[in-house]
Design an enzyme around this catalytic site. Structure first.
Site, PDB file in Angstrom:
ATOM      1  N   ASP A  64       0.820  -1.209   0.000  1.00  8.27           N
ATOM      2  CA  ASP A  64       0.000   0.000   0.000  1.00  8.27           C
ATOM      3  C   ASP A  64       0.859   1.266   0.000  1.00  8.27           C
ATOM      4  OD1 ASP A  64      -2.556   1.303   0.043  1.00  8.27           O
ATOM      5  OD2 ASP A  64      -2.240   1.739   2.159  1.00  8.27           O
ATOM      6  N   ASP A  67       2.128   2.523  -4.024  1.00  6.52           N
ATOM      7  CA  ASP A  67       1.371   3.097  -5.145  1.00  6.52           C
ATOM      8  C   ASP A  67       1.598   4.594  -5.312  1.00  6.52           C
ATOM      9  OD1 ASP A  67      -0.077   3.687  -2.857  1.00  6.52           O
ATOM     10  OD2 ASP A  67      -1.965   2.837  -3.579  1.00  6.52           O
ATOM     11  N   ASP A  85      -7.318   4.909  -4.104  1.00  6.74           N
ATOM     12  CA  ASP A  85      -6.511   4.464  -2.971  1.00  6.74           C
ATOM     13  C   ASP A  85      -7.261   4.650  -1.656  1.00  6.74           C
ATOM     14  OD1 ASP A  85      -4.060   3.530  -1.734  1.00  6.74           O
ATOM     15  OD2 ASP A  85      -3.714   5.600  -1.123  1.00  6.74           O
ATOM     16  N   ASP A  89      -8.654   1.692   0.782  1.00 10.54           N
ATOM     17  CA  ASP A  89      -8.241   1.675   2.191  1.00 10.54           C
ATOM     18  C   ASP A  89      -9.446   1.477   3.102  1.00 10.54           C
ATOM     19  OD1 ASP A  89      -5.575   2.042   1.537  1.00 10.54           O
ATOM     20  OD2 ASP A  89      -5.513   4.157   2.125  1.00 10.54           O
TER      21      ASP A  89
END
Length: 189
Positions: A64, A67, A85, A89
């Site tokens: 994570d 990116d 993103d 999450d």
């Protein structure tokens, strides 16, 4: 709190991302991969394998972190990428807590309160920033801290997962009130 140290690891992240950029991997592909890893971790919680779930989430949190670095290095930053993103999450956070609750590793009522607190932390930041507060990255338990606490307690064993959930819930709600106060200070007329 951990966001303050992001600059310290930038060089390491860029070294990891460089070969991915050369291979043509996109930031959104990494974002999606991180989501899949987190969902697998959530499933392992459901199967009552907290140590393995914690290790998987540790890998997922590392992925994570890549990116955004890849997006900046390749000049492929986009508002949609940031939105994706953030959305993934939230899905990951909810799935992990859902897996813990379904696996009976923590009381579902406390897990739900933790879920609410975690979501409110993110919601408050988004809403306050849209209202003109400026960056509202305040509080003792942003996503990285909450995830690391769950990972740490889960590595200890089954009976400790619930204490991780309870601590994350408490810290999330403290962060909710910290952000509410900060937003009030910045947005009051």
């Amino acid at each position: 709190m951990l966001n303050k140290y992001r600059e310290n690891v930038r060089g390491y992240l860029e070294a990891i991302v460089r070969p991915l950029a050369k291979a043509g991997v996109t930031p959104n592909t990494i974002t999606f991969t991180g989501l899949l890893i987190s969902l697998f971790g959530a499933y392992l919680f459901y199967l009552q394998c907290p140590r393995l779930a914690a290790l998987v989430l540790l890998v997922g949190s590392a992925v994570d972190a890549l990116d955004g670095t890849l997006a900046r290095m390749t000049g492929k930053t986009s508002r949609f990428g940031a939105f994706l993103d953030s959305t993934f999450d939230r899905i990951s956070d909810g799935a992990v807590l859902f897996g813990i609750a379904l696996g009976n590793l923590a009381d579902w009522r406390w897990t739900f309160l933790t879920f609410m607190g975690a979501y409110l932390v993110s919601y408050e930041r988004c809403r306050a920033e849209l209202a003109g507060s400026g960056t509202l990255a305040v509080g003792i338990a942003e996503r990285a801290e909450r995830l690391l606490i769950l990972i740490a307690f889960s590595l200890v064993g089954d009976e400790y997962v619930k204490w991780g959930v309870y601590l994350v819930g408490l810290l999330a709600w403290i962060t909710v009130f910290q952000r509410m106060w900060a937003a009030y200070q910045r947005l009051k007329e």
